[in-house]
Design an enzyme around this catalytic site. Structure first.
Site, PDB file in Angstrom:
ATOM      1  N   GLU A  35      -3.440  64.467  50.394  1.00  0.00           N
ATOM      2  CA  GLU A  35      -2.819  63.322  49.732  1.00  0.00           C
ATOM      3  C   GLU A  35      -1.828  63.799  48.677  1.00  0.00           C
ATOM      4  OE1 GLU A  35      -1.223  60.254  48.548  1.00  0.00           O
ATOM      5  OE2 GLU A  35      -2.743  59.861  50.084  1.00  0.00           O
ATOM      6  N   LYS A  36      -0.577  63.339  48.784  1.00  0.00           N
ATOM      7  CA  LYS A  36       0.455  63.787  47.845  1.00  0.00           C
ATOM      8  C   LYS A  36       0.432  63.011  46.534  1.00  0.00           C
ATOM      9  CE  LYS A  36       4.155  60.792  49.630  1.00  0.00           C
ATOM     10  NZ  LYS A  36       5.522  60.765  50.195  1.00  0.00           N
ATOM     11  N   GLY A  40      -6.560  56.287  47.703  1.00  0.00           N
ATOM     12  CA  GLY A  40      -6.493  54.832  47.637  1.00  0.00           C
ATOM     13  C   GLY A  40      -5.160  54.289  48.089  1.00  0.00           C
ATOM     14  N   THR A  42      -1.307  52.936  48.760  1.00  0.00           N
ATOM     15  CA  THR A  42      -0.559  51.756  48.338  1.00  0.00           C
ATOM     16  C   THR A  42      -1.476  50.615  47.952  1.00  0.00           C
ATOM     17  OG1 THR A  42       1.383  52.328  49.674  1.00  0.00           O
ATOM     18  CG2 THR A  42       1.085  50.001  49.108  1.00  0.00           C
ATOM     19  N   LYS A  52      -3.178  41.220  43.329  1.00  0.00           N
ATOM     20  CA  LYS A  52      -4.207  40.184  43.218  1.00  0.00           C
ATOM     21  C   LYS A  52      -4.699  40.051  41.784  1.00  0.00           C
ATOM     22  CE  LYS A  52      -3.487  40.237  47.536  1.00  0.00           C
ATOM     23  NZ  LYS A  52      -2.208  40.843  47.975  1.00  0.00           N
ATOM     24  N   GLY A 176      10.300  35.309  52.668  1.00  0.00           N
ATOM     25  CA  GLY A 176       9.263  34.315  52.432  1.00  0.00           C
ATOM     26  C   GLY A 176       7.969  34.621  53.154  1.00  0.00           C
ATOM     27  N   VAL A 178       4.358  37.267  53.227  1.00  0.00           N
ATOM     28  CA  VAL A 178       3.213  37.407  52.320  1.00  0.00           C
ATOM     29  C   VAL A 178       3.635  37.927  50.952  1.00  0.00           C
ATOM     30  CG1 VAL A 178       1.042  38.621  51.949  1.00  0.00           C
ATOM     31  CG2 VAL A 178       1.582  37.712  54.216  1.00  0.00           C
ATOM     32  N   GLY A 262       9.408  43.198  54.094  1.00  0.00           N
ATOM     33  CA  GLY A 262       8.442  43.919  54.917  1.00  0.00           C
ATOM     34  C   GLY A 262       8.326  45.379  54.546  1.00  0.00           C
ATOM     35  N   HIS A 435     -23.775  21.684  50.200  1.00  0.00           N
ATOM     36  CA  HIS A 435     -22.956  20.663  49.545  1.00  0.00           C
ATOM     37  C   HIS A 435     -23.177  20.715  48.029  1.00  0.00           C
ATOM     38  CE1 HIS A 435     -21.008  16.786  48.888  1.00  0.00           C
ATOM     39  NE2 HIS A 435     -22.034  16.459  48.109  1.00  0.00           N
TER      40      HIS A 435
END
Length: 457
Positions: A35-36, A40, A42, A52, A176, A178, A262, A435
């Protein structure tokens, strides 16, 4: 110089890469991860988790604004972006330390540095040569731009957006999908004026059309502007910000332009093609076992064509580890992988849209029902509108569930079980949904499709 040998060498320590390693050591394999940057990838450091966290900060701000409706006198004094960043980074740091501890505890070797595929059985990291009986490519993705659109100054991608130490007053969002609608939601919650530019006819265009339309109505109500079917022409920058031109001749002025068109596969310059790994527009071509065109070399995660989701990466990582170990793993196909867009309102879906189901099974073979959250007590309490839509094969299983509304992402677990277990509406209809919960909306939808509605009209 040093040489080390392992059963599996994984090039990339993001969601897909570390999932390979964790499952492989459970199966008795020796594993090295190259891993550079940071374990974890991106998702943990520049994607899923930090966005989030910011969305939660925005939700808190909106709840304070709406507090009087619930009889609570509260005042939003402002957004302290430094404290928002501290909240976000605290979560990332805690999860990062937990992941580091887990990897170390499992005896997985982590090699820091830029790795390159040197042969079908070796990865070169500086002066080190790591040899693996199997090699797994998991090098992730990067934020794309459009041809001729340079990411510089106040033209930024999501990575730069997460590092901002100020809140823009006006933002233009190119895309438009995600990423675009999530950042639009955050910035609007923080008080910014937002305009989304989307070349296709709808926001979140890969979702059920009725869901896209409901999101558009909700965004209009929130004051988020959007231009649909709008083609980007160019952008200029000056001391006042950015000036985004559309092919219609319209210009949108803003402080920032977020480019959210994207993500592309990170495969260039890593030795893949030189070793014989076949690429298609930068993505790694794989067979049904996720093996590349070079025997013994596999690929997982965002570099494999299809959905670019962390949980898809987890699945593929586990699958490859079990495949290498000689087991007979099964994989959920992309269409049945759950998807959640964490804007306000949230969008969640699994399986075929109604249009795609008709293409797959025949127009006359499909029926559907869309239940309004207006009839759901818990949704009324949390102040959301929206719907749950189920698509079924007539006299057959449910093949798609599509939802929009605040917190509906938490319903996707039950939805994906229904679709992936090929349940009939009749199978779900006799189950009890507590409920008052939003889960009742799934129950009501399936009661209606089973022909035994309780509250549905």
């Amino acid at each position: 110089m040093s040489d080390q040998s392992f059963d599996i060498v994984v090039l990339g320590g993001g969601s897909a890469g570390y999932a390979v390693a964790l499952r492989a050591v459970q199966l008795g394999k020796t594993v090295a991860i190259v891993e550079k940057d940071k374990l974890g990838g991106t998702c943990l450091h520049r994607g899923c988790v930090p966005t989030k966290a910011m969305l939660h900060s925005g939700e808190v701000a909106d709840v304070v604004r709406e507090s009087a409706e619930a009889g609570v006198d509260a005042e939003l004094k402002g957004i302290d972006i430094e404290r928002v960043k501290a909240f976000r980074e605290g979560i990332i740091t805690k999860k990062y330390k937990g992941l580091q501890g887990l990897i170390k505890n499992k005896g997985i070797t982590v090699v820091e540095g830029d790795g390159r595929l040197a042969s079908p059985t070796t990865v070169q990291v500086g002066d080190q040569t790591l040899t693996g009986k199997s090699i797994v490519l998991a090098t992730g993705s990067f934020s794309k731009s459009l041809p001729g659109l340079e990411i510089t100054g106040n033209v930024i991608t999501s990575e730069q957006a997460l590092q901002l130490d100020w809140i823009p007053e006006r933002v233009a969002v190119l895309g438009g999908g995600v990423i675009g609608v999530e950042f639009a939601s955050v910035w609007r919650s923080f008080g910014a004026e937002v305009t989304i530019i989307e070349g296709l006819p709808h926001l979140v265009p890969n979702e059920e059309e009725s869901v896209s339309k409901q999101l558009e109505r909700a965004y209009k109500k929130r004051g988020i502007q959007f231009k649909l079917g709008a083609r980007f022409s160019g952008v200029t920058q000056d001391d006042s910000g950015v000036h985004v031109s559309l092919e219609t001749g319209e210009t949108i002025d803003a402080d920032l332009l977020l480019v959210a068109v994207g993500r592309g596969p990170s495969t260039a310059g890593l030795g893949y093609e030189e070793v014989g790994v076949q690429l298609d527009r930068g993505f790694v071509t794989v067979d049904e076992t996720l093996q590349t065109s070079v025997p013994g070399v596999y690929a997982v995660g965002d570099i494999v064509p299809g959905l670019q989701l962390a949980h898809r990466g987890y699945q593929q990582g586990i699958f490859v580890a079990e495949q290498i170990a000689g087991l007979e793993p099964r994989m959920v196909e992309d269409v049945n992988i759950p998807k959640v867009t964490y804007c306000d309102p949230e969008v969640a879906s699994v399986g075929y849209t109604e249009a795609k189901a008709k293409e797959q099974f025949g127009a006359d073979a499909i029926e559907s029902y869309e239940y309004s959250l207006g009839g759901n007590a818990k949704s009324e309490i949390v102040g959301t509108t929206g719907s749950v839509k189920a698509v079924r094969v007539k006299d057959g299983p449910v093949v798609g569930i599509h939802m929009i509304g605040r917190r509906v992402g938490e319903l996707i677990g039950e939805a994906q079980l229904i679709v992936n277990w090929e349940a009939y509406p009749e199978d779900v209809a006799h189950l009890i949904h507590a409920h008052p919960t939003q889960h009742e909306s799934i129950g009501e939808t399936h009661l209606k499709l089973a022909g035994t509605p309780l509250h549905a009209i």
